[in-house]
Design a protein around this motif. Structure first.
Motif, mmCIF file in Angstrom:
data_model
loop_
_atom_site.group_PDB
_atom_site.id
_atom_site.type_symbol
_atom_site.label_atom_id
_atom_site.label_comp_id
_atom_site.label_asym_id
_atom_site.label_seq_id
_atom_site.Cartn_x
_atom_site.Cartn_y
_atom_site.Cartn_z
ATOM 1 N N ASN A 16 2.063 -57.850 75.478
ATOM 2 C CA ASN A 16 1.034 -58.525 74.691
ATOM 3 C C ASN A 16 0.030 -57.561 74.066
ATOM 4 O O ASN A 16 -0.525 -57.834 73.007
ATOM 5 N N THR A 17 -0.197 -56.426 74.741
ATOM 6 C CA THR A 17 -1.234 -55.500 74.290
ATOM 7 C C THR A 17 -0.694 -54.115 73.931
ATOM 8 O O THR A 17 -1.428 -53.320 73.341
ATOM 9 N N LYS A 57 2.609 -63.597 85.638
ATOM 10 C CA LYS A 57 1.908 -64.118 84.471
ATOM 11 C C LYS A 57 2.776 -63.948 83.221
ATOM 12 O O LYS A 57 2.923 -64.879 82.420
ATOM 13 N N LEU A 58 3.354 -62.769 83.059
ATOM 14 C CA LEU A 58 4.216 -62.529 81.902
ATOM 15 C C LEU A 58 5.455 -63.423 81.923
ATOM 16 O O LEU A 58 5.867 -63.950 80.883
ATOM 17 N N MET A 59 6.044 -63.610 83.098
ATOM 18 C CA MET A 59 7.246 -64.444 83.192
ATOM 19 C C MET A 59 6.953 -65.892 82.808
ATOM 20 O O MET A 59 7.811 -66.562 82.234
ATOM 21 N N LEU A 64 8.494 -59.994 79.762
ATOM 22 C CA LEU A 64 8.554 -59.004 80.828
ATOM 23 C C LEU A 64 7.881 -57.732 80.347
ATOM 24 O O LEU A 64 7.807 -57.482 79.132
ATOM 25 N N PRO A 65 7.408 -56.895 81.265
ATOM 26 C CA PRO A 65 6.888 -55.594 80.863
ATOM 27 C C PRO A 65 7.993 -54.779 80.178
ATOM 28 O O PRO A 65 9.184 -55.011 80.393
ATOM 29 N N ILE A 66 7.568 -53.827 79.391
ATOM 30 C CA ILE A 66 8.488 -52.911 78.712
ATOM 31 C C ILE A 66 8.433 -51.592 79.458
ATOM 32 O O ILE A 66 7.348 -51.046 79.686
ATOM 33 N N ILE A 67 9.607 -51.065 79.835
ATOM 34 C CA ILE A 67 9.641 -49.781 80.527
ATOM 35 C C ILE A 67 9.889 -48.694 79.491
ATOM 36 O O ILE A 67 10.770 -48.830 78.633
#
Length: 80
Positions: A16-17, A57-59, A64-67
């Motif tokens: 998101n950011t 929260k993301l799910m 999902l977070p980006i690696i």
């Protein structure tokens, strides 16, 4: 011939950011390490409650977070 071990520094970025929220080091592939994070969220959420809450929260947003790879080194001292 034995494959040389690689040490990887990586970040988990908030989709998101675009801001890194977690920094880690691994000798596994980034894909395998990300799966490890997902496994921790499901099976050992107490290891890092802040990370667990962030992932959940993301799910809920179907994200999902980006690696992302930061640096690859041949020894841990160089990476630190």
């Amino acid at each position: 011939m034995e494959k040389e071990k690689k040490f990887l520094a990586y970040v988990l970025v908030d989709p998101n950011t675009n801001i890194p929220r977690y920094v880690g080091i691994t000798i596994r592939s980034l894909h395998v390490r990300f799966l490890g994070h997902m496994n921790d969220i499901r099976n050992r959420p107490e290891l890092n409650p802040h990370k667990t809450n962030w992932f959940k929260k993301l799910m809920k947003e179907d994200k999902l977070p980006i690696i992302q790879l930061v640096k690859e080194c041949s020894n841990i001292e160089e990476l630190k």
